[in-house]
Design a protein around this motif. Sequence first.
Motif, PDB file in Angstrom:
ATOM      1  N   ASN A   1       1.023  -1.285  -0.019  1.00 13.67           N
ATOM      2  CA  ASN A   1       0.043   0.017  -0.061  1.00 13.67           C
ATOM      3  C   ASN A   1       0.980   1.196  -0.002  1.00 13.67           C
ATOM      4  O   ASN A   1       0.495   2.309  -0.366  1.00 13.67           O
ATOM      5  CB  ASN A   1      -0.959  -0.040   1.219  1.00 13.67           C
ATOM      6  CG  ASN A   1      -2.044  -1.056   0.802  1.00 13.67           C
ATOM      7  OD1 ASN A   1      -2.393  -1.465  -0.104  1.00 13.67           O
ATOM      8  ND2 ASN A   1      -2.720  -1.186   2.031  1.00 13.67           N
TER       9      ASN A   1
ATOM     10  N   GLN B   1       1.465  -2.523  -6.026  1.00  8.42           N
ATOM     11  CA  GLN B   1       0.203  -1.538  -5.988  1.00  8.42           C
ATOM     12  C   GLN B   1      -0.393  -1.235  -7.116  1.00  8.42           C
ATOM     13  O   GLN B   1       0.498  -1.037  -8.340  1.00  8.42           O
ATOM     14  CB  GLN B   1       0.776  -0.264  -5.261  1.00  8.42           C
ATOM     15  CG  GLN B   1      -0.526   0.743  -5.034  1.00  8.42           C
ATOM     16  CD  GLN B   1       0.116   2.099  -4.488  1.00  8.42           C
ATOM     17  OE1 GLN B   1       1.126   2.565  -5.212  1.00  8.42           O
ATOM     18  NE2 GLN B   1      -0.617   2.586  -3.375  1.00  8.42           N
TER      19      GLN B   1
ATOM     20  N   MET C   1      -3.582   0.977  -9.488  1.00  8.85           N
ATOM     21  CA  MET C   1      -4.460   1.843  -9.340  1.00  8.85           C
ATOM     22  C   MET C   1      -5.755   1.628 -10.011  1.00  8.85           C
ATOM     23  O   MET C   1      -5.452   1.045 -11.361  1.00  8.85           O
ATOM     24  CB  MET C   1      -3.937   3.206  -9.698  1.00  8.85           C
ATOM     25  CG  MET C   1      -3.098   3.747  -8.897  1.00  8.85           C
ATOM     26  SD  MET C   1      -3.628   3.855  -7.071  1.00  8.85           S
ATOM     27  CE  MET C   1      -4.961   5.469  -7.322  1.00  8.85           C
TER      28      MET C   1
ATOM     29  N   GLN D   1      -7.061   2.364  -4.855  1.00  5.56           N
ATOM     30  CA  GLN D   1      -6.087   1.757  -5.053  1.00  5.56           C
ATOM     31  C   GLN D   1      -6.399   0.215  -4.393  1.00  5.56           C
ATOM     32  O   GLN D   1      -7.213  -0.167  -3.866  1.00  5.56           O
ATOM     33  CB  GLN D   1      -5.179   2.132  -3.689  1.00  5.56           C
ATOM     34  CG  GLN D   1      -3.710   1.762  -3.845  1.00  5.56           C
ATOM     35  CD  GLN D   1      -3.312   1.337  -2.421  1.00  5.56           C
ATOM     36  OE1 GLN D   1      -3.277   2.066  -1.567  1.00  5.56           O
ATOM     37  NE2 GLN D   1      -2.801   0.099  -2.275  1.00  5.56           N
TER      38      GLN D   1
ATOM     39  N   VAL E   1      -5.295   5.430   0.618  1.00  6.75           N
ATOM     40  CA  VAL E   1      -5.774   5.691  -0.586  1.00  6.75           C
ATOM     41  C   VAL E   1      -5.754   7.148  -1.018  1.00  6.75           C
ATOM     42  O   VAL E   1      -5.063   7.669  -2.050  1.00  6.75           O
ATOM     43  CB  VAL E   1      -7.225   5.199  -1.036  1.00  6.75           C
ATOM     44  CG1 VAL E   1      -7.677   5.535  -2.305  1.00  6.75           C
ATOM     45  CG2 VAL E   1      -7.445   3.570  -0.501  1.00  6.75           C
TER      46      VAL E   1
END
Lengths: 90, 287
Positions: A37, A52, A54, A75, B94
């Motif tokens: 993350n 990671q 997106m 994410q 996020v």
Amino acid sequence: MNNRTFIDRMAKKLGSDADELQQQVDVFVQALLSQVNAGNSVTIKNFGVFEQKMKAERKIYNPTTKSFNVIPAKQTVGFKMGAALKEKVQ
Amino acid sequence: MEKLTIQNIVDAFVAQTGASKKVAEGLGRAFFDVIIEGLKEDGVVKINGLGTFKLVNVAPRESVNVNNGERIVIEGYKKVTFAPIDSVADVSEVTAVVQKKAKKDAAKTKKPAEKKETKKTVVEDSGQFGGIDSLIATPESAKVVKKAAEKVEKAAEKVTPAKQAEKPVETPKAETVKKEDGNKNNGKLVKALLCIAAVAICILLAVKFCGGRSGESEEAAPVEKPVVEQPKDTVPEQKTYVLQRGDFLAKISREVYGTADSVNAIIRLNKITNPDSIEVGTVLLMP
């Protein structure tokens, strides 16, 4: 294979208690995910790479309300299997 | 972005739990070994807090050899896929990532943005001309048009004196040089200087000419923009159709959309119970 059998199998291998092992696995998974993350890629030998990823924002149409909604970008975690794993699972 | 290995995760695990490194390494190895075992046995491994690993068949497919153009078959194989759980990333993390990306994008678009600003100023300068055109369209504004026209003339006058002013500044220089130096050698120098002065004037005129042209091309831009915006406003509005004698839904659909495929959509949207008999004059909402 569900989580229960997964933990049992691991406990058998390591010779430890299943409940304790579950807690340890939780910490291990958290350590892995927190690194991913944070934007780092984690390579695991003979297994693959966690990275990671997106997901771009997208529009969806809700047929019942007849309206367009925007699902925001988010994410997530991606995984690519390594060459060694590919050979093993064939 | 850093490239980490299992070792980094093991270290983090040791720091958090205080377990010995040996135990941690054993756990890490067993973790992924058991995943592989599970994949071989069931093809699916579910892990709480992480997600699901699945074994998926990839079908064989045909391709072309890039070197000799021959058709080749890429054999099918089994692939391990991973579907993370929904809450795999915390919301705070996020947003941090999204903000970082936004910053990057902003840094990338900075340069083009500056260019746009300069363009805008040009448009504003030449805005007087566009302004007159738009004013002529309205009947009341004859006086305003005249005033604006006068302004433009003044502006034009300003430009021409500027040109004239530049010419005398440069030519006298050349003349004074002529008077001071009467020698033959210096005569050549004078000619060269005259040439340079002439070239300078030419460049100045050319720059002004080009400036005027670019101003004209930018004038068109603000006129086009509102045209583009108009359809945007009309999109959310609901299209309607007033039913006439002899109409049937397939015909309406064909007229409005070009195909009869939208019949079901029209029925659904208007909650038509019997599509074979609809009263003349009913207003249908178009999907």
